[in-house]
Design a protein around this motif. Structure first.
Motif, PDB file in Angstrom:
ATOM      1  N   GLU A 290      70.714  93.453  27.740  1.00  0.00           N
ATOM      2  CA  GLU A 290      70.673  92.969  26.359  1.00  0.00           C
ATOM      3  C   GLU A 290      70.109  94.043  25.436  1.00  0.00           C
ATOM      4  OE1 GLU A 290      68.584  89.235  26.125  1.00  0.00           O
ATOM      5  OE2 GLU A 290      69.679  88.460  27.857  1.00  0.00           O
ATOM      6  N   ASP A 291      69.057  94.705  25.884  1.00  0.00           N
ATOM      7  CA  ASP A 291      68.456  95.774  25.079  1.00  0.00           C
ATOM      8  C   ASP A 291      69.447  96.897  24.818  1.00  0.00           C
ATOM      9  OD1 ASP A 291      66.098  94.324  25.121  1.00  0.00           O
ATOM     10  OD2 ASP A 291      65.095  95.643  26.573  1.00  0.00           O
ATOM     11  N   MET A 292      70.201  97.298  25.856  1.00  0.00           N
ATOM     12  CA  MET A 292      71.161  98.381  25.674  1.00  0.00           C
ATOM     13  C   MET A 292      72.267  97.966  24.716  1.00  0.00           C
ATOM     14  SD  MET A 292      73.427 100.675  28.334  1.00  0.00           S
ATOM     15  CE  MET A 292      72.023 101.494  29.095  1.00  0.00           C
TER      16      MET A 292
ATOM     17  N   ALA B 191      73.358  98.767  17.139  1.00  0.00           N
ATOM     18  CA  ALA B 191      72.577  99.271  16.014  1.00  0.00           C
ATOM     19  C   ALA B 191      72.999 100.684  15.616  1.00  0.00           C
ATOM     20  CB  ALA B 191      71.086  99.242  16.345  1.00  0.00           C
ATOM     21  N   MET B 192      73.660 101.398  16.516  1.00  0.00           N
ATOM     22  CA  MET B 192      74.105 102.763  16.215  1.00  0.00           C
ATOM     23  C   MET B 192      75.422 102.803  15.452  1.00  0.00           C
ATOM     24  SD  MET B 192      73.193 104.922  19.646  1.00  0.00           S
ATOM     25  CE  MET B 192      73.699 106.466  18.861  1.00  0.00           C
ATOM     26  N   ALA B 193      76.084 101.671  15.295  1.00  0.00           N
ATOM     27  CA  ALA B 193      77.381 101.645  14.605  1.00  0.00           C
ATOM     28  C   ALA B 193      77.199 102.054  13.149  1.00  0.00           C
ATOM     29  CB  ALA B 193      77.984 100.257  14.686  1.00  0.00           C
ATOM     30  N   PRO B 194      78.063 102.928  12.654  1.00  0.00           N
ATOM     31  CA  PRO B 194      77.992 103.302  11.244  1.00  0.00           C
ATOM     32  C   PRO B 194      78.167 102.067  10.365  1.00  0.00           C
ATOM     33  CG  PRO B 194      79.513 104.729  12.440  1.00  0.00           C
ATOM     34  CD  PRO B 194      79.140 103.612  13.362  1.00  0.00           C
ATOM     35  N   ALA B 195      77.598 102.098   9.183  1.00  0.00           N
ATOM     36  CA  ALA B 195      77.685 100.969   8.261  1.00  0.00           C
ATOM     37  C   ALA B 195      79.138 100.546   8.054  1.00  0.00           C
ATOM     38  CB  ALA B 195      77.046 101.333   6.931  1.00  0.00           C
TER      39      ALA B 195
END
Length: 86
Positions: free
Chosen positions: A15-17, A23-27
């Motif tokens: 789940e953490d990964m 969260a790293m996805a560009p806006a």
């Protein structure tokens, strides 16, 4: 961008990964992440078992990381994929 995450349903590291990757996805641009439960297939249990979570970009390439997200490896993969797409 597509990723494959070999995971387990009861795995907090998994789940953490997944959360860290998303969260790293560009806006405005979400990743496609295929989450595969290794416990659904004995061959996957044999292959990954205690390594989960295991993250792949392209399945024909080596894994990007396991246990914890390697943000630098993911960035390198994303950069390569952007070049391939252009």
């Amino acid at each position: 961008m597509r990723f494959t995450l070999y995971s387990r349903s009861y795995c907090h590291l998994c789940e953490d990964m997944l959360n860290a990757l998303q969260a790293m996805a560009p806006a405005g641009q979400a990743f496609e992440v295929d989450v595969i439960d290794v416990d659904a297939d004995p061959a996957l249990v044999e292959r990954f078992d205690e390594l989960v979570p295991v993250l792949y970009g392209r399945l024909d390439e080596p894994e990007l990381c396991h246990y914890f997200l390697d943000a630098e490896a993911v960035r390198r993969y994303l950069d390569r994929e952007l070049v391939r797409a252009s």
